[in-house]
Design a protein around this motif. Structure first.
Motif, PDB file in Angstrom:
ATOM      1  N   THR A 173       4.041  32.305  32.866  1.00 58.24           N
ATOM      2  CA  THR A 173       4.630  33.276  31.932  1.00 58.24           C
ATOM      3  C   THR A 173       4.104  34.676  32.267  1.00 58.24           C
ATOM      4  OG1 THR A 173       2.881  32.909  30.324  1.00 58.24           O
ATOM      5  CG2 THR A 173       4.848  31.552  30.079  1.00 58.24           C
ATOM      6  N   ASN A 212       5.782  35.580  22.337  1.00 56.41           N
ATOM      7  CA  ASN A 212       6.210  35.665  23.740  1.00 56.41           C
ATOM      8  C   ASN A 212       6.508  34.270  24.274  1.00 56.41           C
ATOM      9  OD1 ASN A 212       6.617  37.176  26.260  1.00 56.41           O
ATOM     10  ND2 ASN A 212       4.888  35.945  26.997  1.00 56.41           N
ATOM     11  N   GLU A 266      -0.841  28.394  16.317  1.00 51.52           N
ATOM     12  CA  GLU A 266      -0.545  27.561  17.493  1.00 51.52           C
ATOM     13  C   GLU A 266      -0.367  26.117  17.044  1.00 51.52           C
ATOM     14  OE1 GLU A 266      -0.189  27.889  21.079  1.00 51.52           O
ATOM     15  OE2 GLU A 266       0.387  25.859  20.500  1.00 51.52           O
TER      16      GLU A 266
HETATM   17  C1  LIG Z   1       6.033  28.539  26.775  1.00 50.82           C
HETATM   18  S1  LIG Z   1       4.559  28.571  25.856  1.00 50.82           S
HETATM   19  C2  LIG Z   1       4.254  30.327  25.830  1.00 50.82           C
HETATM   20  C3  LIG Z   1       2.808  30.636  25.668  1.00 50.82           C
HETATM   21  C4  LIG Z   1       2.384  32.104  25.611  1.00 50.82           C
HETATM   22  N1  LIG Z   1       2.963  32.809  24.516  1.00 50.82           N
HETATM   23  C5  LIG Z   1       2.623  32.812  26.902  1.00 50.82           C
HETATM   24  O1  LIG Z   1       3.355  33.789  26.914  1.00 50.82           O
HETATM   25  O2  LIG Z   1       2.093  32.370  27.925  1.00 50.82           O
HETATM   26  C6  LIG Z   1       5.069  28.205  24.202  1.00 50.82           C
HETATM   27  C7  LIG Z   1       3.946  28.197  23.192  1.00 50.82           C
HETATM   28  O3  LIG Z   1       4.477  28.201  21.870  1.00 50.82           O
HETATM   29  C8  LIG Z   1       3.801  27.218  21.078  1.00 50.82           C
HETATM   30  N2  LIG Z   1       4.707  26.946  19.936  1.00 50.82           N
HETATM   31  C9  LIG Z   1       5.930  26.410  19.958  1.00 50.82           C
HETATM   32  N3  LIG Z   1       6.491  26.404  18.725  1.00 50.82           N
HETATM   33  C10 LIG Z   1       5.604  27.003  17.908  1.00 50.82           C
HETATM   34  C11 LIG Z   1       5.586  27.331  16.522  1.00 50.82           C
HETATM   35  N4  LIG Z   1       6.610  27.015  15.721  1.00 50.82           N
HETATM   36  N5  LIG Z   1       4.499  27.931  16.018  1.00 50.82           N
HETATM   37  C12 LIG Z   1       3.463  28.260  16.806  1.00 50.82           C
HETATM   38  N6  LIG Z   1       3.404  27.969  18.127  1.00 50.82           N
HETATM   39  C13 LIG Z   1       4.471  27.360  18.669  1.00 50.82           C
HETATM   40  C14 LIG Z   1       3.491  26.148  22.089  1.00 50.82           C
HETATM   41  O4  LIG Z   1       2.528  25.228  21.663  1.00 50.82           O
HETATM   42  C15 LIG Z   1       3.010  27.013  23.269  1.00 50.82           C
HETATM   43  O5  LIG Z   1       1.698  27.470  23.080  1.00 50.82           O
END
Ligand SMILES: C[S@@+](CC[C@H](N)C(=O)[O-])C[C@H]1O[C@@H](n2cnc3c(N)ncnc32)[C@H](O)[C@@H]1O
Length: 390
Positions: free
Chosen positions: A68, A169, A128
């Motif tokens: 990412t 993000n 998270e």
């Molecule tokens: C593709 S990763 C992106 C991680 C980070 N934001 C980055 O840019 O590298 C998606 C993240 O969103 C979290 N996630 C998904 N749905 C969520 C929610 N409803 N509330 C909080 N975290 C969530 C996942 O566990 C993971 O950490």
């Protein structure tokens, strides 16, 4: 077309996947033989201990399945931080709330920037869903900021009311989606069932909420050919609760996606759902349960509509390149280039900038939806604003 050949999983990973499949089959039984795809995706990604994001395997970077923006360059966080500071300076005692902080890299770099800009919020909160990622985030953030253990906090749920800046993000693309299939016979919801050892697709009648979406899609895509696409009910519900809780502040949603008019184009007739396994992309979510990422592009028009109906201001919709440039990326990059004597470091920085900014890379496929309540987001550039597309 060439047959998809994916790397074979290790035996211990297969065992985890098998355990998850058994839990999915029980959920299918409990749902009278047809599990909505969004519920299936929720289990595949987030079932505690077994889901893709919950099972503790490396997902980010070269050893994982995807990279990412925060892992590409700290300049991403530096530019985003300047948009956040613009908002935070207008809010008395505002917090920073980051959803889905992944490996913690973005939080680490943002905090570094806030300290440098002398604008560290009273609390940097992280929400998270994955307990194993919370541990990874703690390690990354406190290795760089050991004196901030009381300022950075992990929340179990959304605060009922708060002021501040919210960042998501690449989070909305990881939220479960509903899937619709349009055929000559009408429109159905796609669900998952099983025969013996095989999981397969099946049809369910539409709920009232999905019927309304199906009508919208039909108006946007008048083509009569068979068509599959995704509907972001989960992301819309998430944004709606966030909007209710935010008294004053800004929400920055950064992700890959389209406005509805592009999302439901006839040529995107298989939808936007993608799976990632060891840096290979494919479109079959019914295999490798818990071992592969499943994601769908974000429908930014649906999120903007949810924001408006929850009385938020839709303050901007920009390509990622324009948002980052408005955050000062070009100036920050030239300062860093000038201060580095090492040609190899300069070349690495140039490659990272290309990846973040070029239209064929993340520059235009990634967009930023900026929402606000009772503040002005003055760093957003009106010239490059694409709200007219929403
Ligand atoms: C593709 S990763 C992106 C991680 C980070 N934001 C980055 O840019 O590298 C998606 C993240 O969103 C979290 N996630 C998904 N749905 C969520 C929610 N409803 N509330 C909080 N975290 C969530 C996942 O566990 C993971 O950490």
């Amino acid at each position: 077309m060439n047959e998809l050949i994916l790397p074979a999983p290790e035996p211990e990973d297969l065992a985890v996947s098998l355990a998850l499949r058994l839990r999915i089959c029980s959920a299918i039984d409990a749902a009278n033989g047809q599990l909505a795809f969004s519920d299936y995706m929720q289990l595949c990604l987030y079932l505690p201990g077994l889901g893709y994001y919950s099972a503790g395997k490396e997902k980010f970077g070269a050893a994982g399945d995807f990279i990412t923006a925060p892992d590409i360059s700290p300049l991403f966080a530096a530019a985003l931080a300047r948009h956040c500071v613009d908002a935070l300076q207008q809010i008395e005692n505002g917090i920073l709330l980051e959803f889905g902080a992944g490996n913690g890299q973005l939080a680490t770099d943002l905090i570094t920037q806030f300290v440098e800009l002398e604008c560290l919020p009273s609390r940097y909160c992280i929400l998270e869903t994955s307990p194993s990622l919370v541990e990874a985030q703690k390690q990354t953030i406190f290795a760089r900021h050991p004196n901030l253990t009381d300022r950075v906090v992990w929340l179990d749920s959304l605060p009922t009311s708060f002021k501040g800046v919210v960042i998501a993000n690449e989070v909305c693309d990881a939220m479960p989606v509903h899937r619709l299939e349009f055929t000559q016979q009408g429109c159905h919801e796609l669900a998952v069932t099983y025969d013996g050892d095989n999981l397969r697709w099946c049809h369910r009648p539409l709920s009232e909420q999905l019927k309304a979406f199906a009508e919208q899609i039909k108006q946007l895509n008048q083509d009569t050919r068979p068509y599959i696409s995704e509907v972001p009910l989960v992301a819309s519900a998430w944004l709606n609760s966030l909007a209710k809780a935010l008294q004053q502040g800004a929400i920055f949603i950064l992700d890959y996606g389209y406005p509805a008019s592009e999302y439901y184009l006839p040529e995107r007739d298989q939808g936007t759902l993608r799976c990632y396994y060891q840096h290979q992309a494919h479109d079959n979510p019914l295999i490798l349960q818990g071992l592969q990422d499943i994601t769908a592009h974000v429908n930014f028009s649906a999120l903007a509509e949810t924001a408006l109906s929850a009385d938020l201001d839709v303050s901007g919709f920009h390509y990622q390149k324009d948002f980052l440039l408005a955050g000062g990326l070009a100036e920050l990059a030239s300062e860093q280039m000038a201060s580095s004597q090492d040609v190899f470091t300069q070349m690495k920085m140039a490659a990272a900038l290309k990846r973040l900014l070029l239209p064929g890379q993340m520059g235009e496929s990634f967009k930023v939806l900026s929402l606000s309540r009772d503040i002005e987001l003055s760093r957003l550039c009106p010239m490059s604003d694409k709200r007219y597309l929403l």
